[in-house]
Write an enzyme that holds these catalytic residues in place. Sequence first.
Site, mmCIF file in Angstrom:
data_model
loop_
_atom_site.group_PDB
_atom_site.id
_atom_site.type_symbol
_atom_site.label_atom_id
_atom_site.label_comp_id
_atom_site.label_asym_id
_atom_site.label_seq_id
_atom_site.Cartn_x
_atom_site.Cartn_y
_atom_site.Cartn_z
ATOM 1 N NE ARG A 1 3.784 4.287 -13.034
ATOM 2 C CZ ARG A 1 4.568 4.301 -11.846
ATOM 3 N NH1 ARG A 1 4.303 4.579 -10.670
ATOM 4 N NH2 ARG A 1 5.947 4.156 -12.091
ATOM 5 C CD GLN B 1 1.030 5.473 -8.530
ATOM 6 O OE1 GLN B 1 1.259 4.806 -9.384
ATOM 7 N NE2 GLN B 1 1.850 5.769 -7.603
ATOM 8 C CD GLU C 1 7.490 2.221 -9.168
ATOM 9 O OE1 GLU C 1 7.872 2.005 -8.110
ATOM 10 O OE2 GLU C 1 6.460 3.393 -9.529
ATOM 11 C CB THR D 1 5.830 -6.579 -5.508
ATOM 12 O OG1 THR D 1 5.043 -5.556 -5.277
ATOM 13 C CG2 THR D 1 7.340 -6.489 -5.473
ATOM 14 C CD GLU E 1 10.805 -0.321 -6.290
ATOM 15 O OE1 GLU E 1 11.010 -0.391 -5.325
ATOM 16 O OE2 GLU E 1 9.464 0.272 -6.818
ATOM 17 C CG ASP F 1 8.260 0.448 -3.377
ATOM 18 O OD1 ASP F 1 9.429 0.309 -3.373
ATOM 19 O OD2 ASP F 1 7.514 0.530 -4.253
ATOM 20 C CE LYS G 1 3.390 2.011 -7.004
ATOM 21 N NZ LYS G 1 4.507 2.006 -7.570
ATOM 22 C CD GLU H 1 11.331 8.488 -13.535
ATOM 23 O OE1 GLU H 1 12.095 9.373 -13.533
ATOM 24 O OE2 GLU H 1 11.365 7.337 -13.115
ATOM 25 C CG HIS I 1 11.033 7.925 -9.624
ATOM 26 N ND1 HIS I 1 10.331 7.611 -10.813
ATOM 27 C CD2 HIS I 1 10.057 7.628 -8.571
ATOM 28 C CE1 HIS I 1 9.167 7.017 -10.390
ATOM 29 N NE2 HIS I 1 9.056 6.993 -9.003
ATOM 30 C CG ASP J 1 6.082 -1.473 -6.969
ATOM 31 O OD1 ASP J 1 5.309 -2.386 -6.668
ATOM 32 O OD2 ASP J 1 6.114 -0.214 -6.791
#
Length: 405
Positions: A230, A233, A192, A250, A194, A119, A246, A351, A126, A226
Site C-alpha cells: 500500500r 501503491q 485482497e 498474486t 478476491e 484485476d 501489485k 479497510e 471497498h 491480490d
Amino acid sequence: MTTVSWVDVNDDSGFGLENLPYGVFSRPGKVPRVGVAIGAYVLDLAGLAADRLIEDHGWFAADTLNAFMAAGRDAWQANRARLTELLTDRSNRPQVHPHLIPRADVELLRPFRVADYVDFYSSEHHATNVGRIFRPQGDPLLPNWKHLPVGYHGRAGTVYPSGTPIVRPCGQRKAPADAAPSFGPSLKLDIEAEVGFVAGVPSAPGQAVPVSAFRDHVFGFVLVNDWSARDVQAWEGQPLGPFLSKSFATSVSPWVVPVAALEAARIAPPAQDPAPLPYLRTDEPWGLDLSLEVLINGQVAARPPFSAMYWTSPQQLAHATVNGAPLRTGDLFASGTVSGPERDQRGCLLELTWNGEEPLELPDGTKRVFLEDGDTVTIRGTAPGANGARINLGEVTGTVRPATC
C-alpha cells in the site's frame, strides 16, 4: 433429491458430485496430470482416459488445464456428465476406484497457465471505503465508477499457486509528510480477498464478447489473493494506478470450480443506478452468493460477502473485450477486493484498519495494522450448490517472507 456417489464423501466437505472442481496434481517421481476433487480424493483423469473410461484428446496427461479449457463448453458438459455417471453407478467402481488418490498424498499445483491477468475494482463498499480513506474531502467514488467496471492490467508471470511463499516487496515510498521518497521494504503489505474467473475458449480479435456468451467462454472460478504494497501503491499510483505495488505476487487457489457448479449460487446483484449502457446489461441474475473467510495465522479476520459485488463477472468480461481485445485460453480476471457494509466484512487490511489508524485485533488478542513477516494468510470460500449441497471453492494461502533488499 441428491444424487449419491459410491465414493465416501463427507456431506460437509463441499467436494461432492455437485462440485467436481478441476486441478493439476503431482506425486513423488511422477509427472503432473489433471484431476478432479471428489470427497477426500483426487480422481486421476489421465488414468481414466488411459483406461478409455472418459474421452481424451491429450487433455488430461498434462501439467495445465489449458488444453481442456480450450475444448469448449460441449466438452466440459460431456465430461462432467460422464464423471457423474462413473461416480454414481456402482458397477463402475472396480474400474474407477484404482484412479482415486487420497488428496493428502498429492501436491496441488497451479491449475492453468495464465495468459493475461486483469484485476477489477468492483465492490462498491471497498471502493467507497478506499475513497474515504484517501479523499476524505471529496466524493468517495470517482465519476466513472458506476458506469463501467474499473480495472487494471496485471502481470501474468507472477500469478503463483497457493502455498507459494510471498517475499515482502521493496520499492519507493513517500508518506505525505516526507520531503522526498525513500527506498526499502514495503511497510504496508496487504492482502485482497478476491474471486477470479478463467477463460477457456478464445475470442477473435476485434470481436467483443457479450454478457450472454459468458458460459461459452469461461471455464470456471478460483479464489485470488491480490497481494498489495500500500505504501508503494500510494506513491506510484498517480496518475496511472498500480504497478510495482501489485506486480510482485498474486496467488490463486488450486481448484477451478466449473461455472456449471455455481448455477445454484446465482442471485440478483445489487441494483445498478444509473442503468449501465446496453453492452453491460444482462437478462440473467449473475450475482454469486459466495461466502469468503480471511484468516491470518489461522484466525478469522473477516468474512467478505461476494453477493454484495456491484459489477458481475459477465459484465467484467463484456467490458474487458468491448474494445476488441481478444480472449486467450488462460486469461484470468479477478473481481477486486470483496467487501461488505460491516467492518468484519472488509476484504483487506487497508479497510479493516482504516489505513493503520484502527488496528485489527485478532481472536487471540494479537493485533495487526498490516502484515508482518511470518504471517500466513488464507482465503477460503463456499457457495450453495444444487440439491441443497454446499460447494467448496478450496482455499488460497501464502506466508510472508522477509524482504531481500
